[in-house]
Design a protein around this motif. Sequence first.
Motif, PDB file in Angstrom:
ATOM      1  N   LEU A  74       6.747   0.485  -2.751  1.00  0.00           N
ATOM      2  CA  LEU A  74       7.129  -0.903  -2.483  1.00  0.00           C
ATOM      3  C   LEU A  74       8.625  -1.129  -2.682  1.00  0.00           C
ATOM      4  O   LEU A  74       9.262  -1.852  -1.915  1.00  0.00           O
ATOM      5  N   THR A  75       9.195  -0.490  -3.709  1.00  0.00           N
ATOM      6  CA  THR A  75      10.643  -0.644  -3.906  1.00  0.00           C
ATOM      7  C   THR A  75      11.413   0.009  -2.764  1.00  0.00           C
ATOM      8  O   THR A  75      12.516  -0.425  -2.422  1.00  0.00           O
ATOM      9  N   GLY A  76      10.821   1.043  -2.172  1.00  0.00           N
ATOM     10  CA  GLY A  76      11.458   1.689  -1.029  1.00  0.00           C
ATOM     11  C   GLY A  76      11.547   0.765   0.173  1.00  0.00           C
ATOM     12  O   GLY A  76      12.544   0.783   0.914  1.00  0.00           O
ATOM     13  N   ILE A  77      10.520  -0.049   0.378  1.00  0.00           N
ATOM     14  CA  ILE A  77      10.545  -1.015   1.482  1.00  0.00           C
ATOM     15  C   ILE A  77      11.740  -1.955   1.313  1.00  0.00           C
ATOM     16  O   ILE A  77      12.455  -2.259   2.281  1.00  0.00           O
TER      17      ILE A  77
ATOM     18  N   PHE B  47       9.017   6.588  -2.649  1.00  0.00           N
ATOM     19  CA  PHE B  47      10.155   5.706  -2.393  1.00  0.00           C
ATOM     20  C   PHE B  47      10.717   5.957  -0.993  1.00  0.00           C
ATOM     21  O   PHE B  47      10.983   5.022  -0.229  1.00  0.00           O
ATOM     22  N   MET B  48      10.902   7.223  -0.645  1.00  0.00           N
ATOM     23  CA  MET B  48      11.450   7.573   0.660  1.00  0.00           C
ATOM     24  C   MET B  48      10.538   7.100   1.792  1.00  0.00           C
ATOM     25  O   MET B  48      11.008   6.616   2.828  1.00  0.00           O
ATOM     26  N   ALA B  49       9.222   7.206   1.574  1.00  0.00           N
ATOM     27  CA  ALA B  49       8.265   6.730   2.585  1.00  0.00           C
ATOM     28  C   ALA B  49       8.389   5.222   2.761  1.00  0.00           C
ATOM     29  O   ALA B  49       8.307   4.699   3.878  1.00  0.00           O
ATOM     30  N   GLY B  50       8.592   4.500   1.642  1.00  0.00           N
ATOM     31  CA  GLY B  50       8.768   3.059   1.726  1.00  0.00           C
ATOM     32  C   GLY B  50      10.050   2.684   2.444  1.00  0.00           C
ATOM     33  O   GLY B  50      10.075   1.750   3.257  1.00  0.00           O
ATOM     34  N   VAL B  51      11.130   3.414   2.162  1.00  0.00           N
ATOM     35  CA  VAL B  51      12.410   3.159   2.839  1.00  0.00           C
ATOM     36  C   VAL B  51      12.229   3.248   4.351  1.00  0.00           C
ATOM     37  O   VAL B  51      12.724   2.406   5.116  1.00  0.00           O
ATOM     38  N   LYS B  52      11.498   4.256   4.795  1.00  0.00           N
ATOM     39  CA  LYS B  52      11.337   4.480   6.231  1.00  0.00           C
ATOM     40  C   LYS B  52      10.504   3.398   6.910  1.00  0.00           C
ATOM     41  O   LYS B  52      10.539   3.262   8.134  1.00  0.00           O
ATOM     42  N   GLU B  53       9.784   2.614   6.105  1.00  0.00           N
ATOM     43  CA  GLU B  53       9.066   1.464   6.669  1.00  0.00           C
ATOM     44  C   GLU B  53      10.070   0.424   7.178  1.00  0.00           C
ATOM     45  O   GLU B  53       9.820  -0.271   8.152  1.00  0.00           O
ATOM     46  N   SER B  54      11.196   0.313   6.466  1.00  0.00           N
ATOM     47  CA  SER B  54      12.215  -0.669   6.836  1.00  0.00           C
ATOM     48  C   SER B  54      13.377  -0.055   7.611  1.00  0.00           C
ATOM     49  O   SER B  54      14.020  -0.742   8.408  1.00  0.00           O
ATOM     50  N   ALA B  55      13.643   1.221   7.340  1.00  0.00           N
ATOM     51  CA  ALA B  55      14.786   1.898   7.979  1.00  0.00           C
ATOM     52  C   ALA B  55      14.367   3.313   8.374  1.00  0.00           C
ATOM     53  O   ALA B  55      14.636   4.276   7.648  1.00  0.00           O
TER      54      ALA B  55
ATOM     55  N   SER C 205      -2.590   4.895 -14.216  1.00  0.00           N
ATOM     56  CA  SER C 205      -1.240   4.461 -13.848  1.00  0.00           C
ATOM     57  C   SER C 205      -1.210   3.859 -12.448  1.00  0.00           C
ATOM     58  O   SER C 205      -0.188   3.314 -12.039  1.00  0.00           O
ATOM     59  N   PHE C 206      -2.301   3.967 -11.706  1.00  0.00           N
ATOM     60  CA  PHE C 206      -2.342   3.416 -10.349  1.00  0.00           C
ATOM     61  C   PHE C 206      -2.243   1.891 -10.409  1.00  0.00           C
ATOM     62  O   PHE C 206      -2.686   1.247 -11.359  1.00  0.00           O
TER      63      PHE C 206
ATOM     64  N   SER D  46      -7.485  -0.775   0.764  1.00  0.00           N
ATOM     65  CA  SER D  46      -7.398  -0.598   2.213  1.00  0.00           C
ATOM     66  C   SER D  46      -6.156   0.196   2.636  1.00  0.00           C
ATOM     67  O   SER D  46      -6.042   0.611   3.791  1.00  0.00           O
ATOM     68  N   PHE D  47      -5.231   0.416   1.710  1.00  0.00           N
ATOM     69  CA  PHE D  47      -4.062   1.241   1.986  1.00  0.00           C
ATOM     70  C   PHE D  47      -3.804   2.127   0.774  1.00  0.00           C
ATOM     71  O   PHE D  47      -3.861   1.670  -0.372  1.00  0.00           O
ATOM     72  N   THR D  48      -3.549   3.393   1.024  1.00  0.00           N
ATOM     73  CA  THR D  48      -3.295   4.354  -0.057  1.00  0.00           C
ATOM     74  C   THR D  48      -1.929   4.996   0.131  1.00  0.00           C
ATOM     75  O   THR D  48      -1.633   5.532   1.200  1.00  0.00           O
ATOM     76  N   VAL D  49      -1.116   4.914  -0.895  1.00  0.00           N
ATOM     77  CA  VAL D  49       0.184   5.581  -0.872  1.00  0.00           C
ATOM     78  C   VAL D  49      -0.042   7.067  -1.122  1.00  0.00           C
ATOM     79  O   VAL D  49      -0.712   7.451  -2.083  1.00  0.00           O
ATOM     80  N   GLU D  50       0.500   7.891  -0.255  1.00  0.00           N
ATOM     81  CA  GLU D  50       0.298   9.334  -0.381  1.00  0.00           C
ATOM     82  C   GLU D  50       0.918   9.861  -1.667  1.00  0.00           C
ATOM     83  O   GLU D  50       2.027   9.466  -2.047  1.00  0.00           O
ATOM     84  N   ILE D  51       0.208  10.741  -2.342  1.00  0.00           N
ATOM     85  CA  ILE D  51       0.738  11.432  -3.516  1.00  0.00           C
ATOM     86  C   ILE D  51       1.270  12.773  -3.038  1.00  0.00           C
ATOM     87  O   ILE D  51       0.519  13.696  -2.739  1.00  0.00           O
TER      88      ILE D  51
END
Length: 345
Positions: A154-157, A186-194, A294-295, A332-337
């Motif tokens: 989320l912070t990556g977005i 984080f990098m995956a979240g960044v790519k959602e926006s950029a 921790s999830f 309904s959405f899972t962040v990849e580990i």
Amino acid sequence: MQNDKNATKFAGVSRRSVLKAAGAGAALATVAGFPARLFADEPLKVAAVYTVPVEQQWVSRIHKAANAAKDRGEIEYVYSENTSNNDYERVMREYCEAGYKLILGEVFGVEDAARAVANDYPDVAFLMGSSFKPDEAVPNFSPFDNYIQDASYLTGIIAGAMTKSKNIGMVGGYPIPEVNRLMNAFMAGVKESAPDAKFQVAFIGSWFDPPKAKETAFAQIDGGADLLYAERFGVSDAAKERNLLAVGNVIDTQADYPETVVASALWHFEPTLDKAIAEVKAGTFKAADYGVYSFMKNGGCSIAPLGTFEGKVPAEVMAKVAEKEKAIKDGSFTVEIDDSEPKSN
């Protein structure tokens, strides 16, 4: 506060007096070598062994959760900080001999020794930060980790929306799974926006070396980065000095960097520790993977409030963050580990 190597906190009681009192009131009835149910109002004796100062962000979250349980009257809590790997096993054994029934710590560099101690003290529960999985051969040893990839994503977005150069610097301690998964999320979240964002990735080879982290961050800024991912202390200092933005990790440092830290992924150790305390008191503690606590859906992580950046992050970006957060929590959405080592591109 003591900062000497192997400094030990015994809540005002010396090591000698604690060891002298080892058998006093600490003996528990055992069933099959493990503690039977404790009286509900009896504080559990908990000791922690840390290889770094309790101010270090990762350990600070464990320390915070333990103090909260202590303040509630659920546990007695003592700890050792700055314990070297060479001394780790000895300190663990001293706490076991002193009658502590739950031992906390991080054993990334002393895994075999820690599990050997657990084998020798089957009536003591061990909850340890570890890259390895639980082993039924050591039924009283449970690993945990900071699986806060949900919040990191989320912070990556947010970061992807706030970078102008689309060049982001990332400074980590070591390229091990518990660091890698947060960076990759984080990098995956960044790519959602950029989607076209570039990353400079570096590791400093230390868990606590703010000057080195700062210098590494400066090098990334010189390489074109206009936003930094601060997995280690020192990175946000570099961003502040160059009037750039940073994204925090594990703790919320925005009060210290009000014009710098735009977002942070927070780790909450309370669900992990509270589960272990309940299991030990019930006599049901066993080898299990405590990483799941921790999830985000279990309350183990969150994204920090924007604080001074409220209204500065585009509304549509925060709407997307809220949408993804809801999906993470309802499953309904899972962040990849992804534990693989992140690379610069």
